[in-house]
Design a protein around this motif. Sequence first.
Motif, PDB file in Angstrom:
ATOM      1  N   GLU A  29      -0.490   2.913 -15.802  1.00 24.19           N
ATOM      2  CA  GLU A  29      -1.188   4.160 -15.491  1.00 24.19           C
ATOM      3  C   GLU A  29      -0.483   4.842 -14.328  1.00 24.19           C
ATOM      4  N   ASP A  30      -0.320   6.155 -14.439  1.00 21.55           N
ATOM      5  CA  ASP A  30       0.329   6.946 -13.403  1.00 21.55           C
ATOM      6  C   ASP A  30      -0.511   6.919 -12.126  1.00 21.55           C
ATOM      7  N   ASP A  31       0.154   6.896 -10.974  1.00 16.76           N
ATOM      8  CA  ASP A  31      -0.550   6.900  -9.686  1.00 16.76           C
ATOM      9  C   ASP A  31      -1.293   8.204  -9.453  1.00 16.76           C
TER      10      ASP A  31
ATOM     11  N   VAL B  59       0.870  -1.172   0.000  1.00 20.30           N
ATOM     12  CA  VAL B  59       0.000   0.000   0.000  1.00 20.30           C
ATOM     13  C   VAL B  59       0.904   1.218   0.000  1.00 20.30           C
ATOM     14  N   LYS B  60       0.627   2.122  -0.916  1.00 22.47           N
ATOM     15  CA  LYS B  60       1.434   3.330  -1.056  1.00 22.47           C
ATOM     16  C   LYS B  60       0.514   4.541  -0.955  1.00 22.47           C
ATOM     17  N   VAL B  61       0.924   5.540  -0.190  1.00 22.98           N
ATOM     18  CA  VAL B  61       0.181   6.790  -0.090  1.00 22.98           C
ATOM     19  C   VAL B  61       0.774   7.755  -1.112  1.00 22.98           C
ATOM     20  N   VAL B  62      -0.088   8.290  -1.988  1.00 20.49           N
ATOM     21  CA  VAL B  62       0.370   9.282  -2.961  1.00 20.49           C
ATOM     22  C   VAL B  62      -0.293  10.616  -2.656  1.00 20.49           C
TER      23      VAL B  62
ATOM     24  N   LYS C 293      -6.729   2.089  -6.873  1.00 18.97           N
ATOM     25  CA  LYS C 293      -6.611   3.405  -6.244  1.00 18.97           C
ATOM     26  C   LYS C 293      -7.820   3.613  -5.343  1.00 18.97           C
ATOM     27  N   LEU C 294      -7.571   3.961  -4.094  1.00 17.28           N
ATOM     28  CA  LEU C 294      -8.616   4.204  -3.108  1.00 17.28           C
ATOM     29  C   LEU C 294      -8.484   5.651  -2.649  1.00 17.28           C
ATOM     30  N   GLU C 295      -9.555   6.426  -2.813  1.00 12.16           N
ATOM     31  CA  GLU C 295      -9.511   7.818  -2.384  1.00 12.16           C
ATOM     32  C   GLU C 295     -10.899   8.324  -2.032  1.00 12.16           C
TER      33      GLU C 295
ATOM     34  N   PHE D 133      -4.715  13.166  -0.894  1.00  7.71           N
ATOM     35  CA  PHE D 133      -3.968  11.922  -0.909  1.00  7.71           C
ATOM     36  C   PHE D 133      -4.880  10.755  -1.233  1.00  7.71           C
ATOM     37  N   ALA D 134      -4.271   9.717  -1.759  1.00  9.53           N
ATOM     38  CA  ALA D 134      -4.969   8.486  -2.115  1.00  9.53           C
ATOM     39  C   ALA D 134      -4.070   7.310  -1.756  1.00  9.53           C
ATOM     40  N   LEU D 135      -4.662   6.140  -1.666  1.00  4.00           N
ATOM     41  CA  LEU D 135      -3.904   4.918  -1.422  1.00  4.00           C
ATOM     42  C   LEU D 135      -3.834   4.124  -2.717  1.00  4.00           C
ATOM     43  N   ILE D 136      -2.659   3.655  -3.062  1.00  7.21           N
ATOM     44  CA  ILE D 136      -2.483   2.741  -4.190  1.00  7.21           C
ATOM     45  C   ILE D 136      -2.246   1.365  -3.569  1.00  7.21           C
TER      46      ILE D 136
END
Length: 129
Positions: free
Chosen positions: A91-93, A12-15, A69-71, A56-59
């Motif tokens: 696809e770009d995050d 899980v990554k936060v962008v 993508k979760l936002e 911010f969103a979660l990948i």
Amino acid sequence: MNTNAENNVTKVKVVLSRLPGDNALSGFMGFLDFVGESLNPNGHARGRFGSWMTHFALIITFENGSRWKLERTDNPAEEGGIMYRMLRDNEDDGGVSTIEWTGEKQKSKIESFIMDQRQFSYDFFGKNC
């Protein structure tokens, strides 16, 4: 360990991304920065208030390689103001990576988290993203 690859989350990554700057709130934050920089040029970081205009969103990456993508959104068409969609290959995050977690979580735990979050409507100050 669950052998069904679609049921396990491995990363899980936060962008973080900037919100569009063509609105009144962004203008107001820019004004505050102008005043702060004018009155205290050595003590007020450039763009300090403007930097608050972020989202911010979660990948979420699953064992099978699919990325979701979760936002939180303010779109009433999204159930509970939550968007959860699969990202296409390459696809770009949509932002800058900030925090990254790796490990293993069951998909059911993620779905439970999403359902809990859908109980809260979008709120600029409390549940904005």
